[in-house]
Scaffold this motif. Structure first.
Motif, PDB file in Angstrom:
ATOM      1  N   UNK A 191     -41.910  -5.452  27.484  1.00 12.86           N
ATOM      2  CA  UNK A 191     -42.141  -4.833  26.175  1.00 12.86           C
ATOM      3  C   UNK A 191     -41.039  -3.821  25.846  1.00 12.86           C
ATOM      4  N   UNK A 192     -40.693  -2.980  26.820  1.00 15.66           N
ATOM      5  CA  UNK A 192     -39.620  -2.009  26.609  1.00 15.66           C
ATOM      6  C   UNK A 192     -38.299  -2.699  26.294  1.00 15.66           C
ATOM      7  N   UNK A 193     -38.030  -3.754  27.041  1.00 15.49           N
ATOM      8  CA  UNK A 193     -36.796  -4.515  26.832  1.00 15.49           C
ATOM      9  C   UNK A 193     -36.730  -5.070  25.416  1.00 15.49           C
ATOM     10  N   UNK A 194     -37.811  -5.707  24.980  1.00 10.98           N
ATOM     11  CA  UNK A 194     -37.799  -6.389  23.688  1.00 10.98           C
ATOM     12  C   UNK A 194     -37.804  -5.423  22.509  1.00 10.98           C
ATOM     13  N   UNK A 195     -38.540  -4.320  22.598  1.00 18.93           N
ATOM     14  CA  UNK A 195     -38.736  -3.457  21.440  1.00 18.93           C
ATOM     15  C   UNK A 195     -37.808  -2.247  21.384  1.00 18.93           C
ATOM     16  N   UNK A 196     -37.238  -1.852  22.518  1.00 21.54           N
ATOM     17  CA  UNK A 196     -36.424  -0.634  22.528  1.00 21.54           C
ATOM     18  C   UNK A 196     -34.950  -0.859  22.811  1.00 21.54           C
TER      19      UNK A 196
END
Length: 405
Positions: A61-66
């Protein structure tokens, strides 16, 4: 009035610390993205269960959104800004630095080719080629640059693709058909070579098919226009002295943060509403286009927030560590590749399949923190990072000072 040294020449302008901090933050995002992708070694990761599966989900999630497709945009903006600062400071001394900067770009491209021997996603070759556009545009008027910047950031090819899919641009050849797909007979895949134990074969693949694939991706994804647009935007930010005396411009950056956040949330909502349409080619093209604009607004909000956070007292140690890393960005970028390709690829330890998203995230942050500490210690004794000094010396064609007195 321009400050002058005792010799009568204009005194060198002070280094803008917040730009070094932004470079370091971009570098952190880059290594997180690259580590998550195993530096383009796309092999299936061993399945995880329990808390590790949850941690992997959080890391994804961090990779994709941030981070993904965002840190590169920040790097592009800072490259254009650094270009302007270098030429402007030389111009204040009565020196036209454009020819020297073109030589500097050639050197960057050659360094990128060496870096490509280890990683086919190298961005130094991209910057080395596209940077010539900045030299050509340096003396153009500000209104012209603003219009050209907006045209590039609008993603003209992606706009035409979406219109063509919707039947509103007949005769436009969709970009997906610009290149022929790779033939199975074209040679071994990247995964086969990267997972193998021959560094030489992997390096040759990077220099040949890897380079072609990278440029094809830049054209088809629209990133080439984003890069050029952000180069120009960085140059405009330099003209407008946006980051000069950043602590005294808190109101301006607060407004930029509010506007960019509002735009980001609006585009995120639009892209979410377009999810049901992604089954159609036109809907998929439109959603991809909105995502590009969403990423731009996110980066604008990130820059504004970082300036507001680090231009105030109370964060001396993080600011010092980040600014030191930002002064050695080139050295850190290449070093990250050497460390992680050795960890992941078959000619090294071959750990890619056993390192899931969570472990890769922790490893990327750990390597970055170690680099920040090393850079801090290094710059107590030296003026530049090793590759920065080498690049500077080759640019000026004479030995540059290195040891701090």
């Amino acid at each position: 009035m321009t400050a002058r040294s005792s010799s009568g020449a204009p005194a060198p302008a002070p280094r803008i610390t917040i730009l070094d901090i932004l470079r370091a933050l971009a570098l952190l995002g880059i290594v997180i993205v690259h580590a998550h992708d195993h530096f383009n070694l796309y092999l299936p990761v061993l399945p995880a269960a329990g808390w590790q599966a949850a941690a992997n989900g959080a890391a994804d999630w961090l990779y994709e959104h941030l981070f993904v497709s965002k840190s590169f945009l920040l790097f592009s903006f800072l490259f254009g800004l650094s270009f302007f600062i270098q030429l402007d400071r030389q111009e204040q001394r009565g020196v036209d630095f454009r020819k020297r900067f073109m030589w500097r770009l050639v050197l960057l491209f050659l360094l990128g080719l060496v870096h490509t021997l280890f990683y086919d996603g190298d961005i130094l070759t991209i910057f080395g080629v596209l940077g010539f556009a900045l030299v050509l545009l340096y003396r153009r008027s500000t209104p012209f640059l603003v219009i050209l910047c907006l045209l590039c950031l609008m993603q003209p090819v992606n706009v035409m693709d979406a219109l063509a899919r919707a039947g509103m641009a007949e005769g436009w050849p969709h970009s997906s058909g610009w290149f022929l797909p790779d033939s199975p007979a074209a040679g071994p895949s990247r995964e086969f070579l990267y997972a193998g134990d021959s560094w030489g074969e992997a390096a040759w693949w990077n220099l040949t098919r890897g380079q072609l694939g990278k440029w094809q991706f830049f054209l088809l994804s629209g990133r080439i226009w984003q890069t050029l647009g952000l180069f120009i935007l960085g140059m405009l930010a330099g003209r407008w002295r946006l980051f000069a005396d950043a602590p005294g411009k808190r109101v301006l950056f607060l407004r930029l943060l509010a506007v960019s956040l509002l735009l980001f949330l609006s585009l995120l909502a639009v892209r979410t509403l377009l999810v049901p349409l992604t089954s159609s080619p036109a809907g998929s093209d439109l959603r991809h286009l909105v995502l590009q604009w969403e990423n731009l607004s996110y980066v604008a909000a990130f820059v504004s927030g970082a300036v507001l956070l680090f231009s105030r007292p109370g964060l001396p140690l993080p600011s010092a560590l980040l600014s030191s890393t930002g002064k050695c960005t080139l050295t850190c970028y290449v070093t990250q590749t050497l460390i992680f390709t050795f960890l992941f690829f078959g000619w090294g330890l071959g750990l890619a399949q056993s390192m899931g998203p969570w472990i890769c995230l922790c490893s990327a942050v750990a390597v970055f923190c170690l680099q920040a500490w090393v850079c801090r210690q290094w710059l107590k004794h030296f003026l530049y990072g090793p590759l920065e000094w080498l690049w500077r010396t080759a640019t000026m064609c004479r030995m540059q000072p290195f040891i701090r007195k």
